[in-house]
Design a protein around this motif. Structure first.
Motif, PDB file in Angstrom:
ATOM      1  N   MET A   1     -19.837  70.675  -3.421  1.00 16.85           N
ATOM      2  CA  MET A   1     -18.521  71.252  -3.658  1.00 16.85           C
ATOM      3  C   MET A   1     -17.447  70.420  -2.966  1.00 16.85           C
ATOM      4  O   MET A   1     -16.528  69.943  -3.610  1.00 16.85           O
ATOM      5  N   ILE A   2     -17.524  70.236  -1.637  1.00 16.22           N
ATOM      6  CA  ILE A   2     -16.457  69.539  -0.915  1.00 16.22           C
ATOM      7  C   ILE A   2     -16.507  68.031  -1.156  1.00 16.22           C
ATOM      8  O   ILE A   2     -15.519  67.339  -0.940  1.00 16.22           O
ATOM      9  N   GLN A   3     -17.645  67.520  -1.652  1.00 15.76           N
ATOM     10  CA  GLN A   3     -17.734  66.084  -1.860  1.00 15.76           C
ATOM     11  C   GLN A   3     -16.977  65.627  -3.099  1.00 15.76           C
ATOM     12  O   GLN A   3     -16.797  64.434  -3.292  1.00 15.76           O
ATOM     13  N   ARG A   4     -16.504  66.541  -3.910  1.00 15.52           N
ATOM     14  CA  ARG A   4     -15.734  66.162  -5.091  1.00 15.52           C
ATOM     15  C   ARG A   4     -14.259  66.076  -4.732  1.00 15.52           C
ATOM     16  O   ARG A   4     -13.725  66.904  -4.003  1.00 15.52           O
ATOM     17  N   ILE A   5     -13.585  65.072  -5.247  1.00 10.47           N
ATOM     18  CA  ILE A   5     -12.189  64.806  -4.869  1.00 10.47           C
ATOM     19  C   ILE A   5     -11.260  65.904  -5.360  1.00 10.47           C
ATOM     20  O   ILE A   5     -10.261  66.225  -4.697  1.00 10.47           O
ATOM     21  N   GLN A   6     -11.589  66.546  -6.499  1.00 11.85           N
ATOM     22  CA  GLN A   6     -10.715  67.607  -6.985  1.00 11.85           C
ATOM     23  C   GLN A   6     -10.726  68.815  -6.055  1.00 11.85           C
ATOM     24  O   GLN A   6      -9.737  69.538  -5.971  1.00 11.85           O
ATOM     25  N   THR A   7     -11.815  69.011  -5.320  1.00 10.98           N
ATOM     26  CA  THR A   7     -11.849  70.082  -4.321  1.00 10.98           C
ATOM     27  C   THR A   7     -10.852  69.803  -3.211  1.00 10.98           C
ATOM     28  O   THR A   7     -10.148  70.696  -2.748  1.00 10.98           O
ATOM     29  N   VAL A   8     -10.763  68.558  -2.805  1.00 16.54           N
ATOM     30  CA  VAL A   8      -9.792  68.175  -1.773  1.00 16.54           C
ATOM     31  C   VAL A   8      -8.371  68.381  -2.293  1.00 16.54           C
ATOM     32  O   VAL A   8      -7.511  68.910  -1.581  1.00 16.54           O
ATOM     33  N   TYR A   9      -8.131  67.999  -3.541  1.00 16.44           N
ATOM     34  CA  TYR A   9      -6.804  68.198  -4.131  1.00 16.44           C
ATOM     35  C   TYR A   9      -6.439  69.683  -4.173  1.00 16.44           C
ATOM     36  O   TYR A   9      -5.313  70.066  -3.838  1.00 16.44           O
ATOM     37  N   LEU A  10      -7.382  70.505  -4.577  1.00 13.88           N
ATOM     38  CA  LEU A  10      -7.103  71.941  -4.671  1.00 13.88           C
ATOM     39  C   LEU A  10      -6.909  72.569  -3.289  1.00 13.88           C
ATOM     40  O   LEU A  10      -6.073  73.453  -3.119  1.00 13.88           O
ATOM     41  N   LEU A  11      -7.641  72.107  -2.291  1.00 14.85           N
ATOM     42  CA  LEU A  11      -7.432  72.611  -0.931  1.00 14.85           C
ATOM     43  C   LEU A  11      -6.076  72.178  -0.385  1.00 14.85           C
ATOM     44  O   LEU A  11      -5.434  72.919   0.366  1.00 14.85           O
ATOM     45  N   LEU A  12      -5.612  70.997  -0.779  1.00 18.70           N
ATOM     46  CA  LEU A  12      -4.265  70.564  -0.386  1.00 18.70           C
ATOM     47  C   LEU A  12      -3.191  71.408  -1.073  1.00 18.70           C
ATOM     48  O   LEU A  12      -2.141  71.680  -0.480  1.00 18.70           O
ATOM     49  N   VAL A  13      -3.454  71.829  -2.311  1.00 18.47           N
ATOM     50  CA  VAL A  13      -2.531  72.740  -2.996  1.00 18.47           C
ATOM     51  C   VAL A  13      -2.462  74.065  -2.242  1.00 18.47           C
ATOM     52  O   VAL A  13      -1.370  74.611  -2.024  1.00 18.47           O
ATOM     53  N   VAL A  14      -3.613  74.562  -1.810  1.00 18.41           N
ATOM     54  CA  VAL A  14      -3.645  75.809  -1.040  1.00 18.41           C
ATOM     55  C   VAL A  14      -2.847  75.651   0.251  1.00 18.41           C
ATOM     56  O   VAL A  14      -2.037  76.516   0.612  1.00 18.41           O
ATOM     57  N   ALA A  15      -3.030  74.539   0.943  1.00 20.67           N
ATOM     58  CA  ALA A  15      -2.312  74.313   2.209  1.00 20.67           C
ATOM     59  C   ALA A  15      -0.809  74.187   1.989  1.00 20.67           C
ATOM     60  O   ALA A  15      -0.012  74.766   2.736  1.00 20.67           O
ATOM     61  N   ALA A  16      -0.412  73.452   0.949  1.00 22.11           N
ATOM     62  CA  ALA A  16       1.016  73.246   0.695  1.00 22.11           C
ATOM     63  C   ALA A  16       1.703  74.554   0.299  1.00 22.11           C
ATOM     64  O   ALA A  16       2.797  74.866   0.786  1.00 22.11           O
ATOM     65  N   MET A  17       1.069  75.324  -0.560  1.00 23.25           N
ATOM     66  CA  MET A  17       1.708  76.566  -1.001  1.00 23.25           C
ATOM     67  C   MET A  17       1.653  77.652   0.067  1.00 23.25           C
ATOM     68  O   MET A  17       2.506  78.528   0.095  1.00 23.25           O
ATOM     69  N   THR A  18       0.694  77.583   0.959  1.00 23.90           N
ATOM     70  CA  THR A  18       0.694  78.492   2.102  1.00 23.90           C
ATOM     71  C   THR A  18       1.846  78.148   3.034  1.00 23.90           C
ATOM     72  O   THR A  18       2.484  79.039   3.604  1.00 23.90           O
ATOM     73  N   THR A  19       2.136  76.877   3.175  1.00 26.88           N
ATOM     74  CA  THR A  19       3.272  76.444   3.984  1.00 26.88           C
ATOM     75  C   THR A  19       4.583  76.941   3.390  1.00 26.88           C
ATOM     76  O   THR A  19       5.492  77.332   4.119  1.00 26.88           O
ATOM     77  N   VAL A  20       4.677  76.951   2.069  1.00 24.63           N
ATOM     78  CA  VAL A  20       5.882  77.439   1.396  1.00 24.63           C
ATOM     79  C   VAL A  20       6.142  78.904   1.737  1.00 24.63           C
ATOM     80  O   VAL A  20       7.294  79.333   1.834  1.00 24.63           O
ATOM     81  N   LEU A  61       4.481  85.123  -6.703  1.00 28.45           N
ATOM     82  CA  LEU A  61       4.051  83.935  -7.436  1.00 28.45           C
ATOM     83  C   LEU A  61       3.388  82.925  -6.508  1.00 28.45           C
ATOM     84  O   LEU A  61       2.367  82.325  -6.864  1.00 28.45           O
ATOM     85  N   SER A  62       3.928  82.743  -5.328  1.00 24.84           N
ATOM     86  CA  SER A  62       3.326  81.824  -4.359  1.00 24.84           C
ATOM     87  C   SER A  62       1.941  82.300  -3.941  1.00 24.84           C
ATOM     88  O   SER A  62       1.010  81.494  -3.832  1.00 24.84           O
ATOM     89  N   ALA A  63       1.797  83.590  -3.721  1.00 24.72           N
ATOM     90  CA  ALA A  63       0.493  84.137  -3.340  1.00 24.72           C
ATOM     91  C   ALA A  63      -0.520  83.979  -4.475  1.00 24.72           C
ATOM     92  O   ALA A  63      -1.694  83.636  -4.232  1.00 24.72           O
ATOM     93  N   VAL A  64      -0.089  84.192  -5.715  1.00 22.83           N
ATOM     94  CA  VAL A  64      -0.989  84.030  -6.864  1.00 22.83           C
ATOM     95  C   VAL A  64      -1.401  82.568  -7.013  1.00 22.83           C
ATOM     96  O   VAL A  64      -2.573  82.268  -7.300  1.00 22.83           O
ATOM     97  N   ILE A  65      -0.473  81.644  -6.785  1.00 24.76           N
ATOM     98  CA  ILE A  65      -0.789  80.217  -6.872  1.00 24.76           C
ATOM     99  C   ILE A  65      -1.833  79.838  -5.826  1.00 24.76           C
ATOM    100  O   ILE A  65      -2.790  79.117  -6.109  1.00 24.76           O
ATOM    101  N   VAL A  66      -1.668  80.337  -4.610  1.00 24.19           N
ATOM    102  CA  VAL A  66      -2.633  80.054  -3.545  1.00 24.19           C
ATOM    103  C   VAL A  66      -4.004  80.625  -3.906  1.00 24.19           C
ATOM    104  O   VAL A  66      -5.025  79.938  -3.769  1.00 24.19           O
ATOM    105  N   LEU A  67      -4.033  81.863  -4.382  1.00 25.40           N
ATOM    106  CA  LEU A  67      -5.305  82.489  -4.727  1.00 25.40           C
ATOM    107  C   LEU A  67      -6.001  81.798  -5.899  1.00 25.40           C
ATOM    108  O   LEU A  67      -7.216  81.609  -5.888  1.00 25.40           O
ATOM    109  N   LEU A  68      -5.233  81.404  -6.911  1.00 25.87           N
ATOM    110  CA  LEU A  68      -5.832  80.707  -8.057  1.00 25.87           C
ATOM    111  C   LEU A  68      -6.401  79.353  -7.661  1.00 25.87           C
ATOM    112  O   LEU A  68      -7.478  78.965  -8.135  1.00 25.87           O
ATOM    113  N   ALA A  69      -5.701  78.641  -6.805  1.00 27.33           N
ATOM    114  CA  ALA A  69      -6.220  77.347  -6.356  1.00 27.33           C
ATOM    115  C   ALA A  69      -7.481  77.536  -5.521  1.00 27.33           C
ATOM    116  O   ALA A  69      -8.431  76.754  -5.629  1.00 27.33           O
TER     117      ALA A  69
END
Length: 153
Positions: A1-20, A61-69
């Motif tokens: 799971m974590i060895q795939r690059i898209q997982t890293v991208y999605l975790l960065l989306v979670v981090a960025a939108m949590t910061t928002v 909307l921000s919470a839904v984006i974080v949860l979907l990612a």
């Protein structure tokens, strides 16, 4: 799971939108009063901040984006469903800016309106780019798996 690059991208989306969720998006000055605009709405810049114009849609909307990612990270076995969730998440990220602009435009009808953007407003755009990269890599994985299935016949 974590060895795939898209997982890293999605975790960065979670981090960025949590910061928002925790930082102001813009500073607004209208009618001689200073406001801070975050995902909850317009707050006065006084010592006890007072919520004057609530915008609960941005928070939801921000919470839904974080949860979907976050859900998309754990759907690594079903790549098609993961890609669809990422595309829907990208549409929601564009909708975030549309809602932000709509409420800012409604508030700008007052005289002497000035606003300046903050760093947190750029994070949904960064999340949109990361979401696109995740979609692209999920598609590449799916094409690789399908090509290997053809060789097995």
């Amino acid at each position: 799971m974590i060895q795939r690059i898209q997982t890293v991208y999605l975790l960065l989306v979670v981090a960025a939108m949590t910061t928002v969720l925790f930082f102001p998006l813009a500073a607004v000055q209208a009618g001689g009063i200073s406001y801070t605009y975050d995902v909850l709405g317009m707050h006065t810049a006084t010592v006890p901040p007072e919520l004057t114009h609530p915008v609960w849609a941005l928070c939801a909307l921000s919470a839904v984006i974080v949860l979907l990612a976050l859900v998309s990270v754990f759907l690594y076995k079903n790549r098609i469903h993961q890609m669809r969730l990422c595309i829907f998440n990208a549409v929601l990220l564009v909708g975030f800016y549309a809602i932000f602009a709509f409420f800012l435009w409604n508030f700008s009808a007052q005289s002497d309106f000035h606003f300046s953007v903050r760093f947190a407003l750029s994070l949904p755009f960064v999340s949109l780019i990361l979401d696109y990269l995740a979609i692209r890599n999920i598609g590449a994985d799916e094409m690789l798996v399908r090509s290997l299935n053809r060789l097995r016949l």
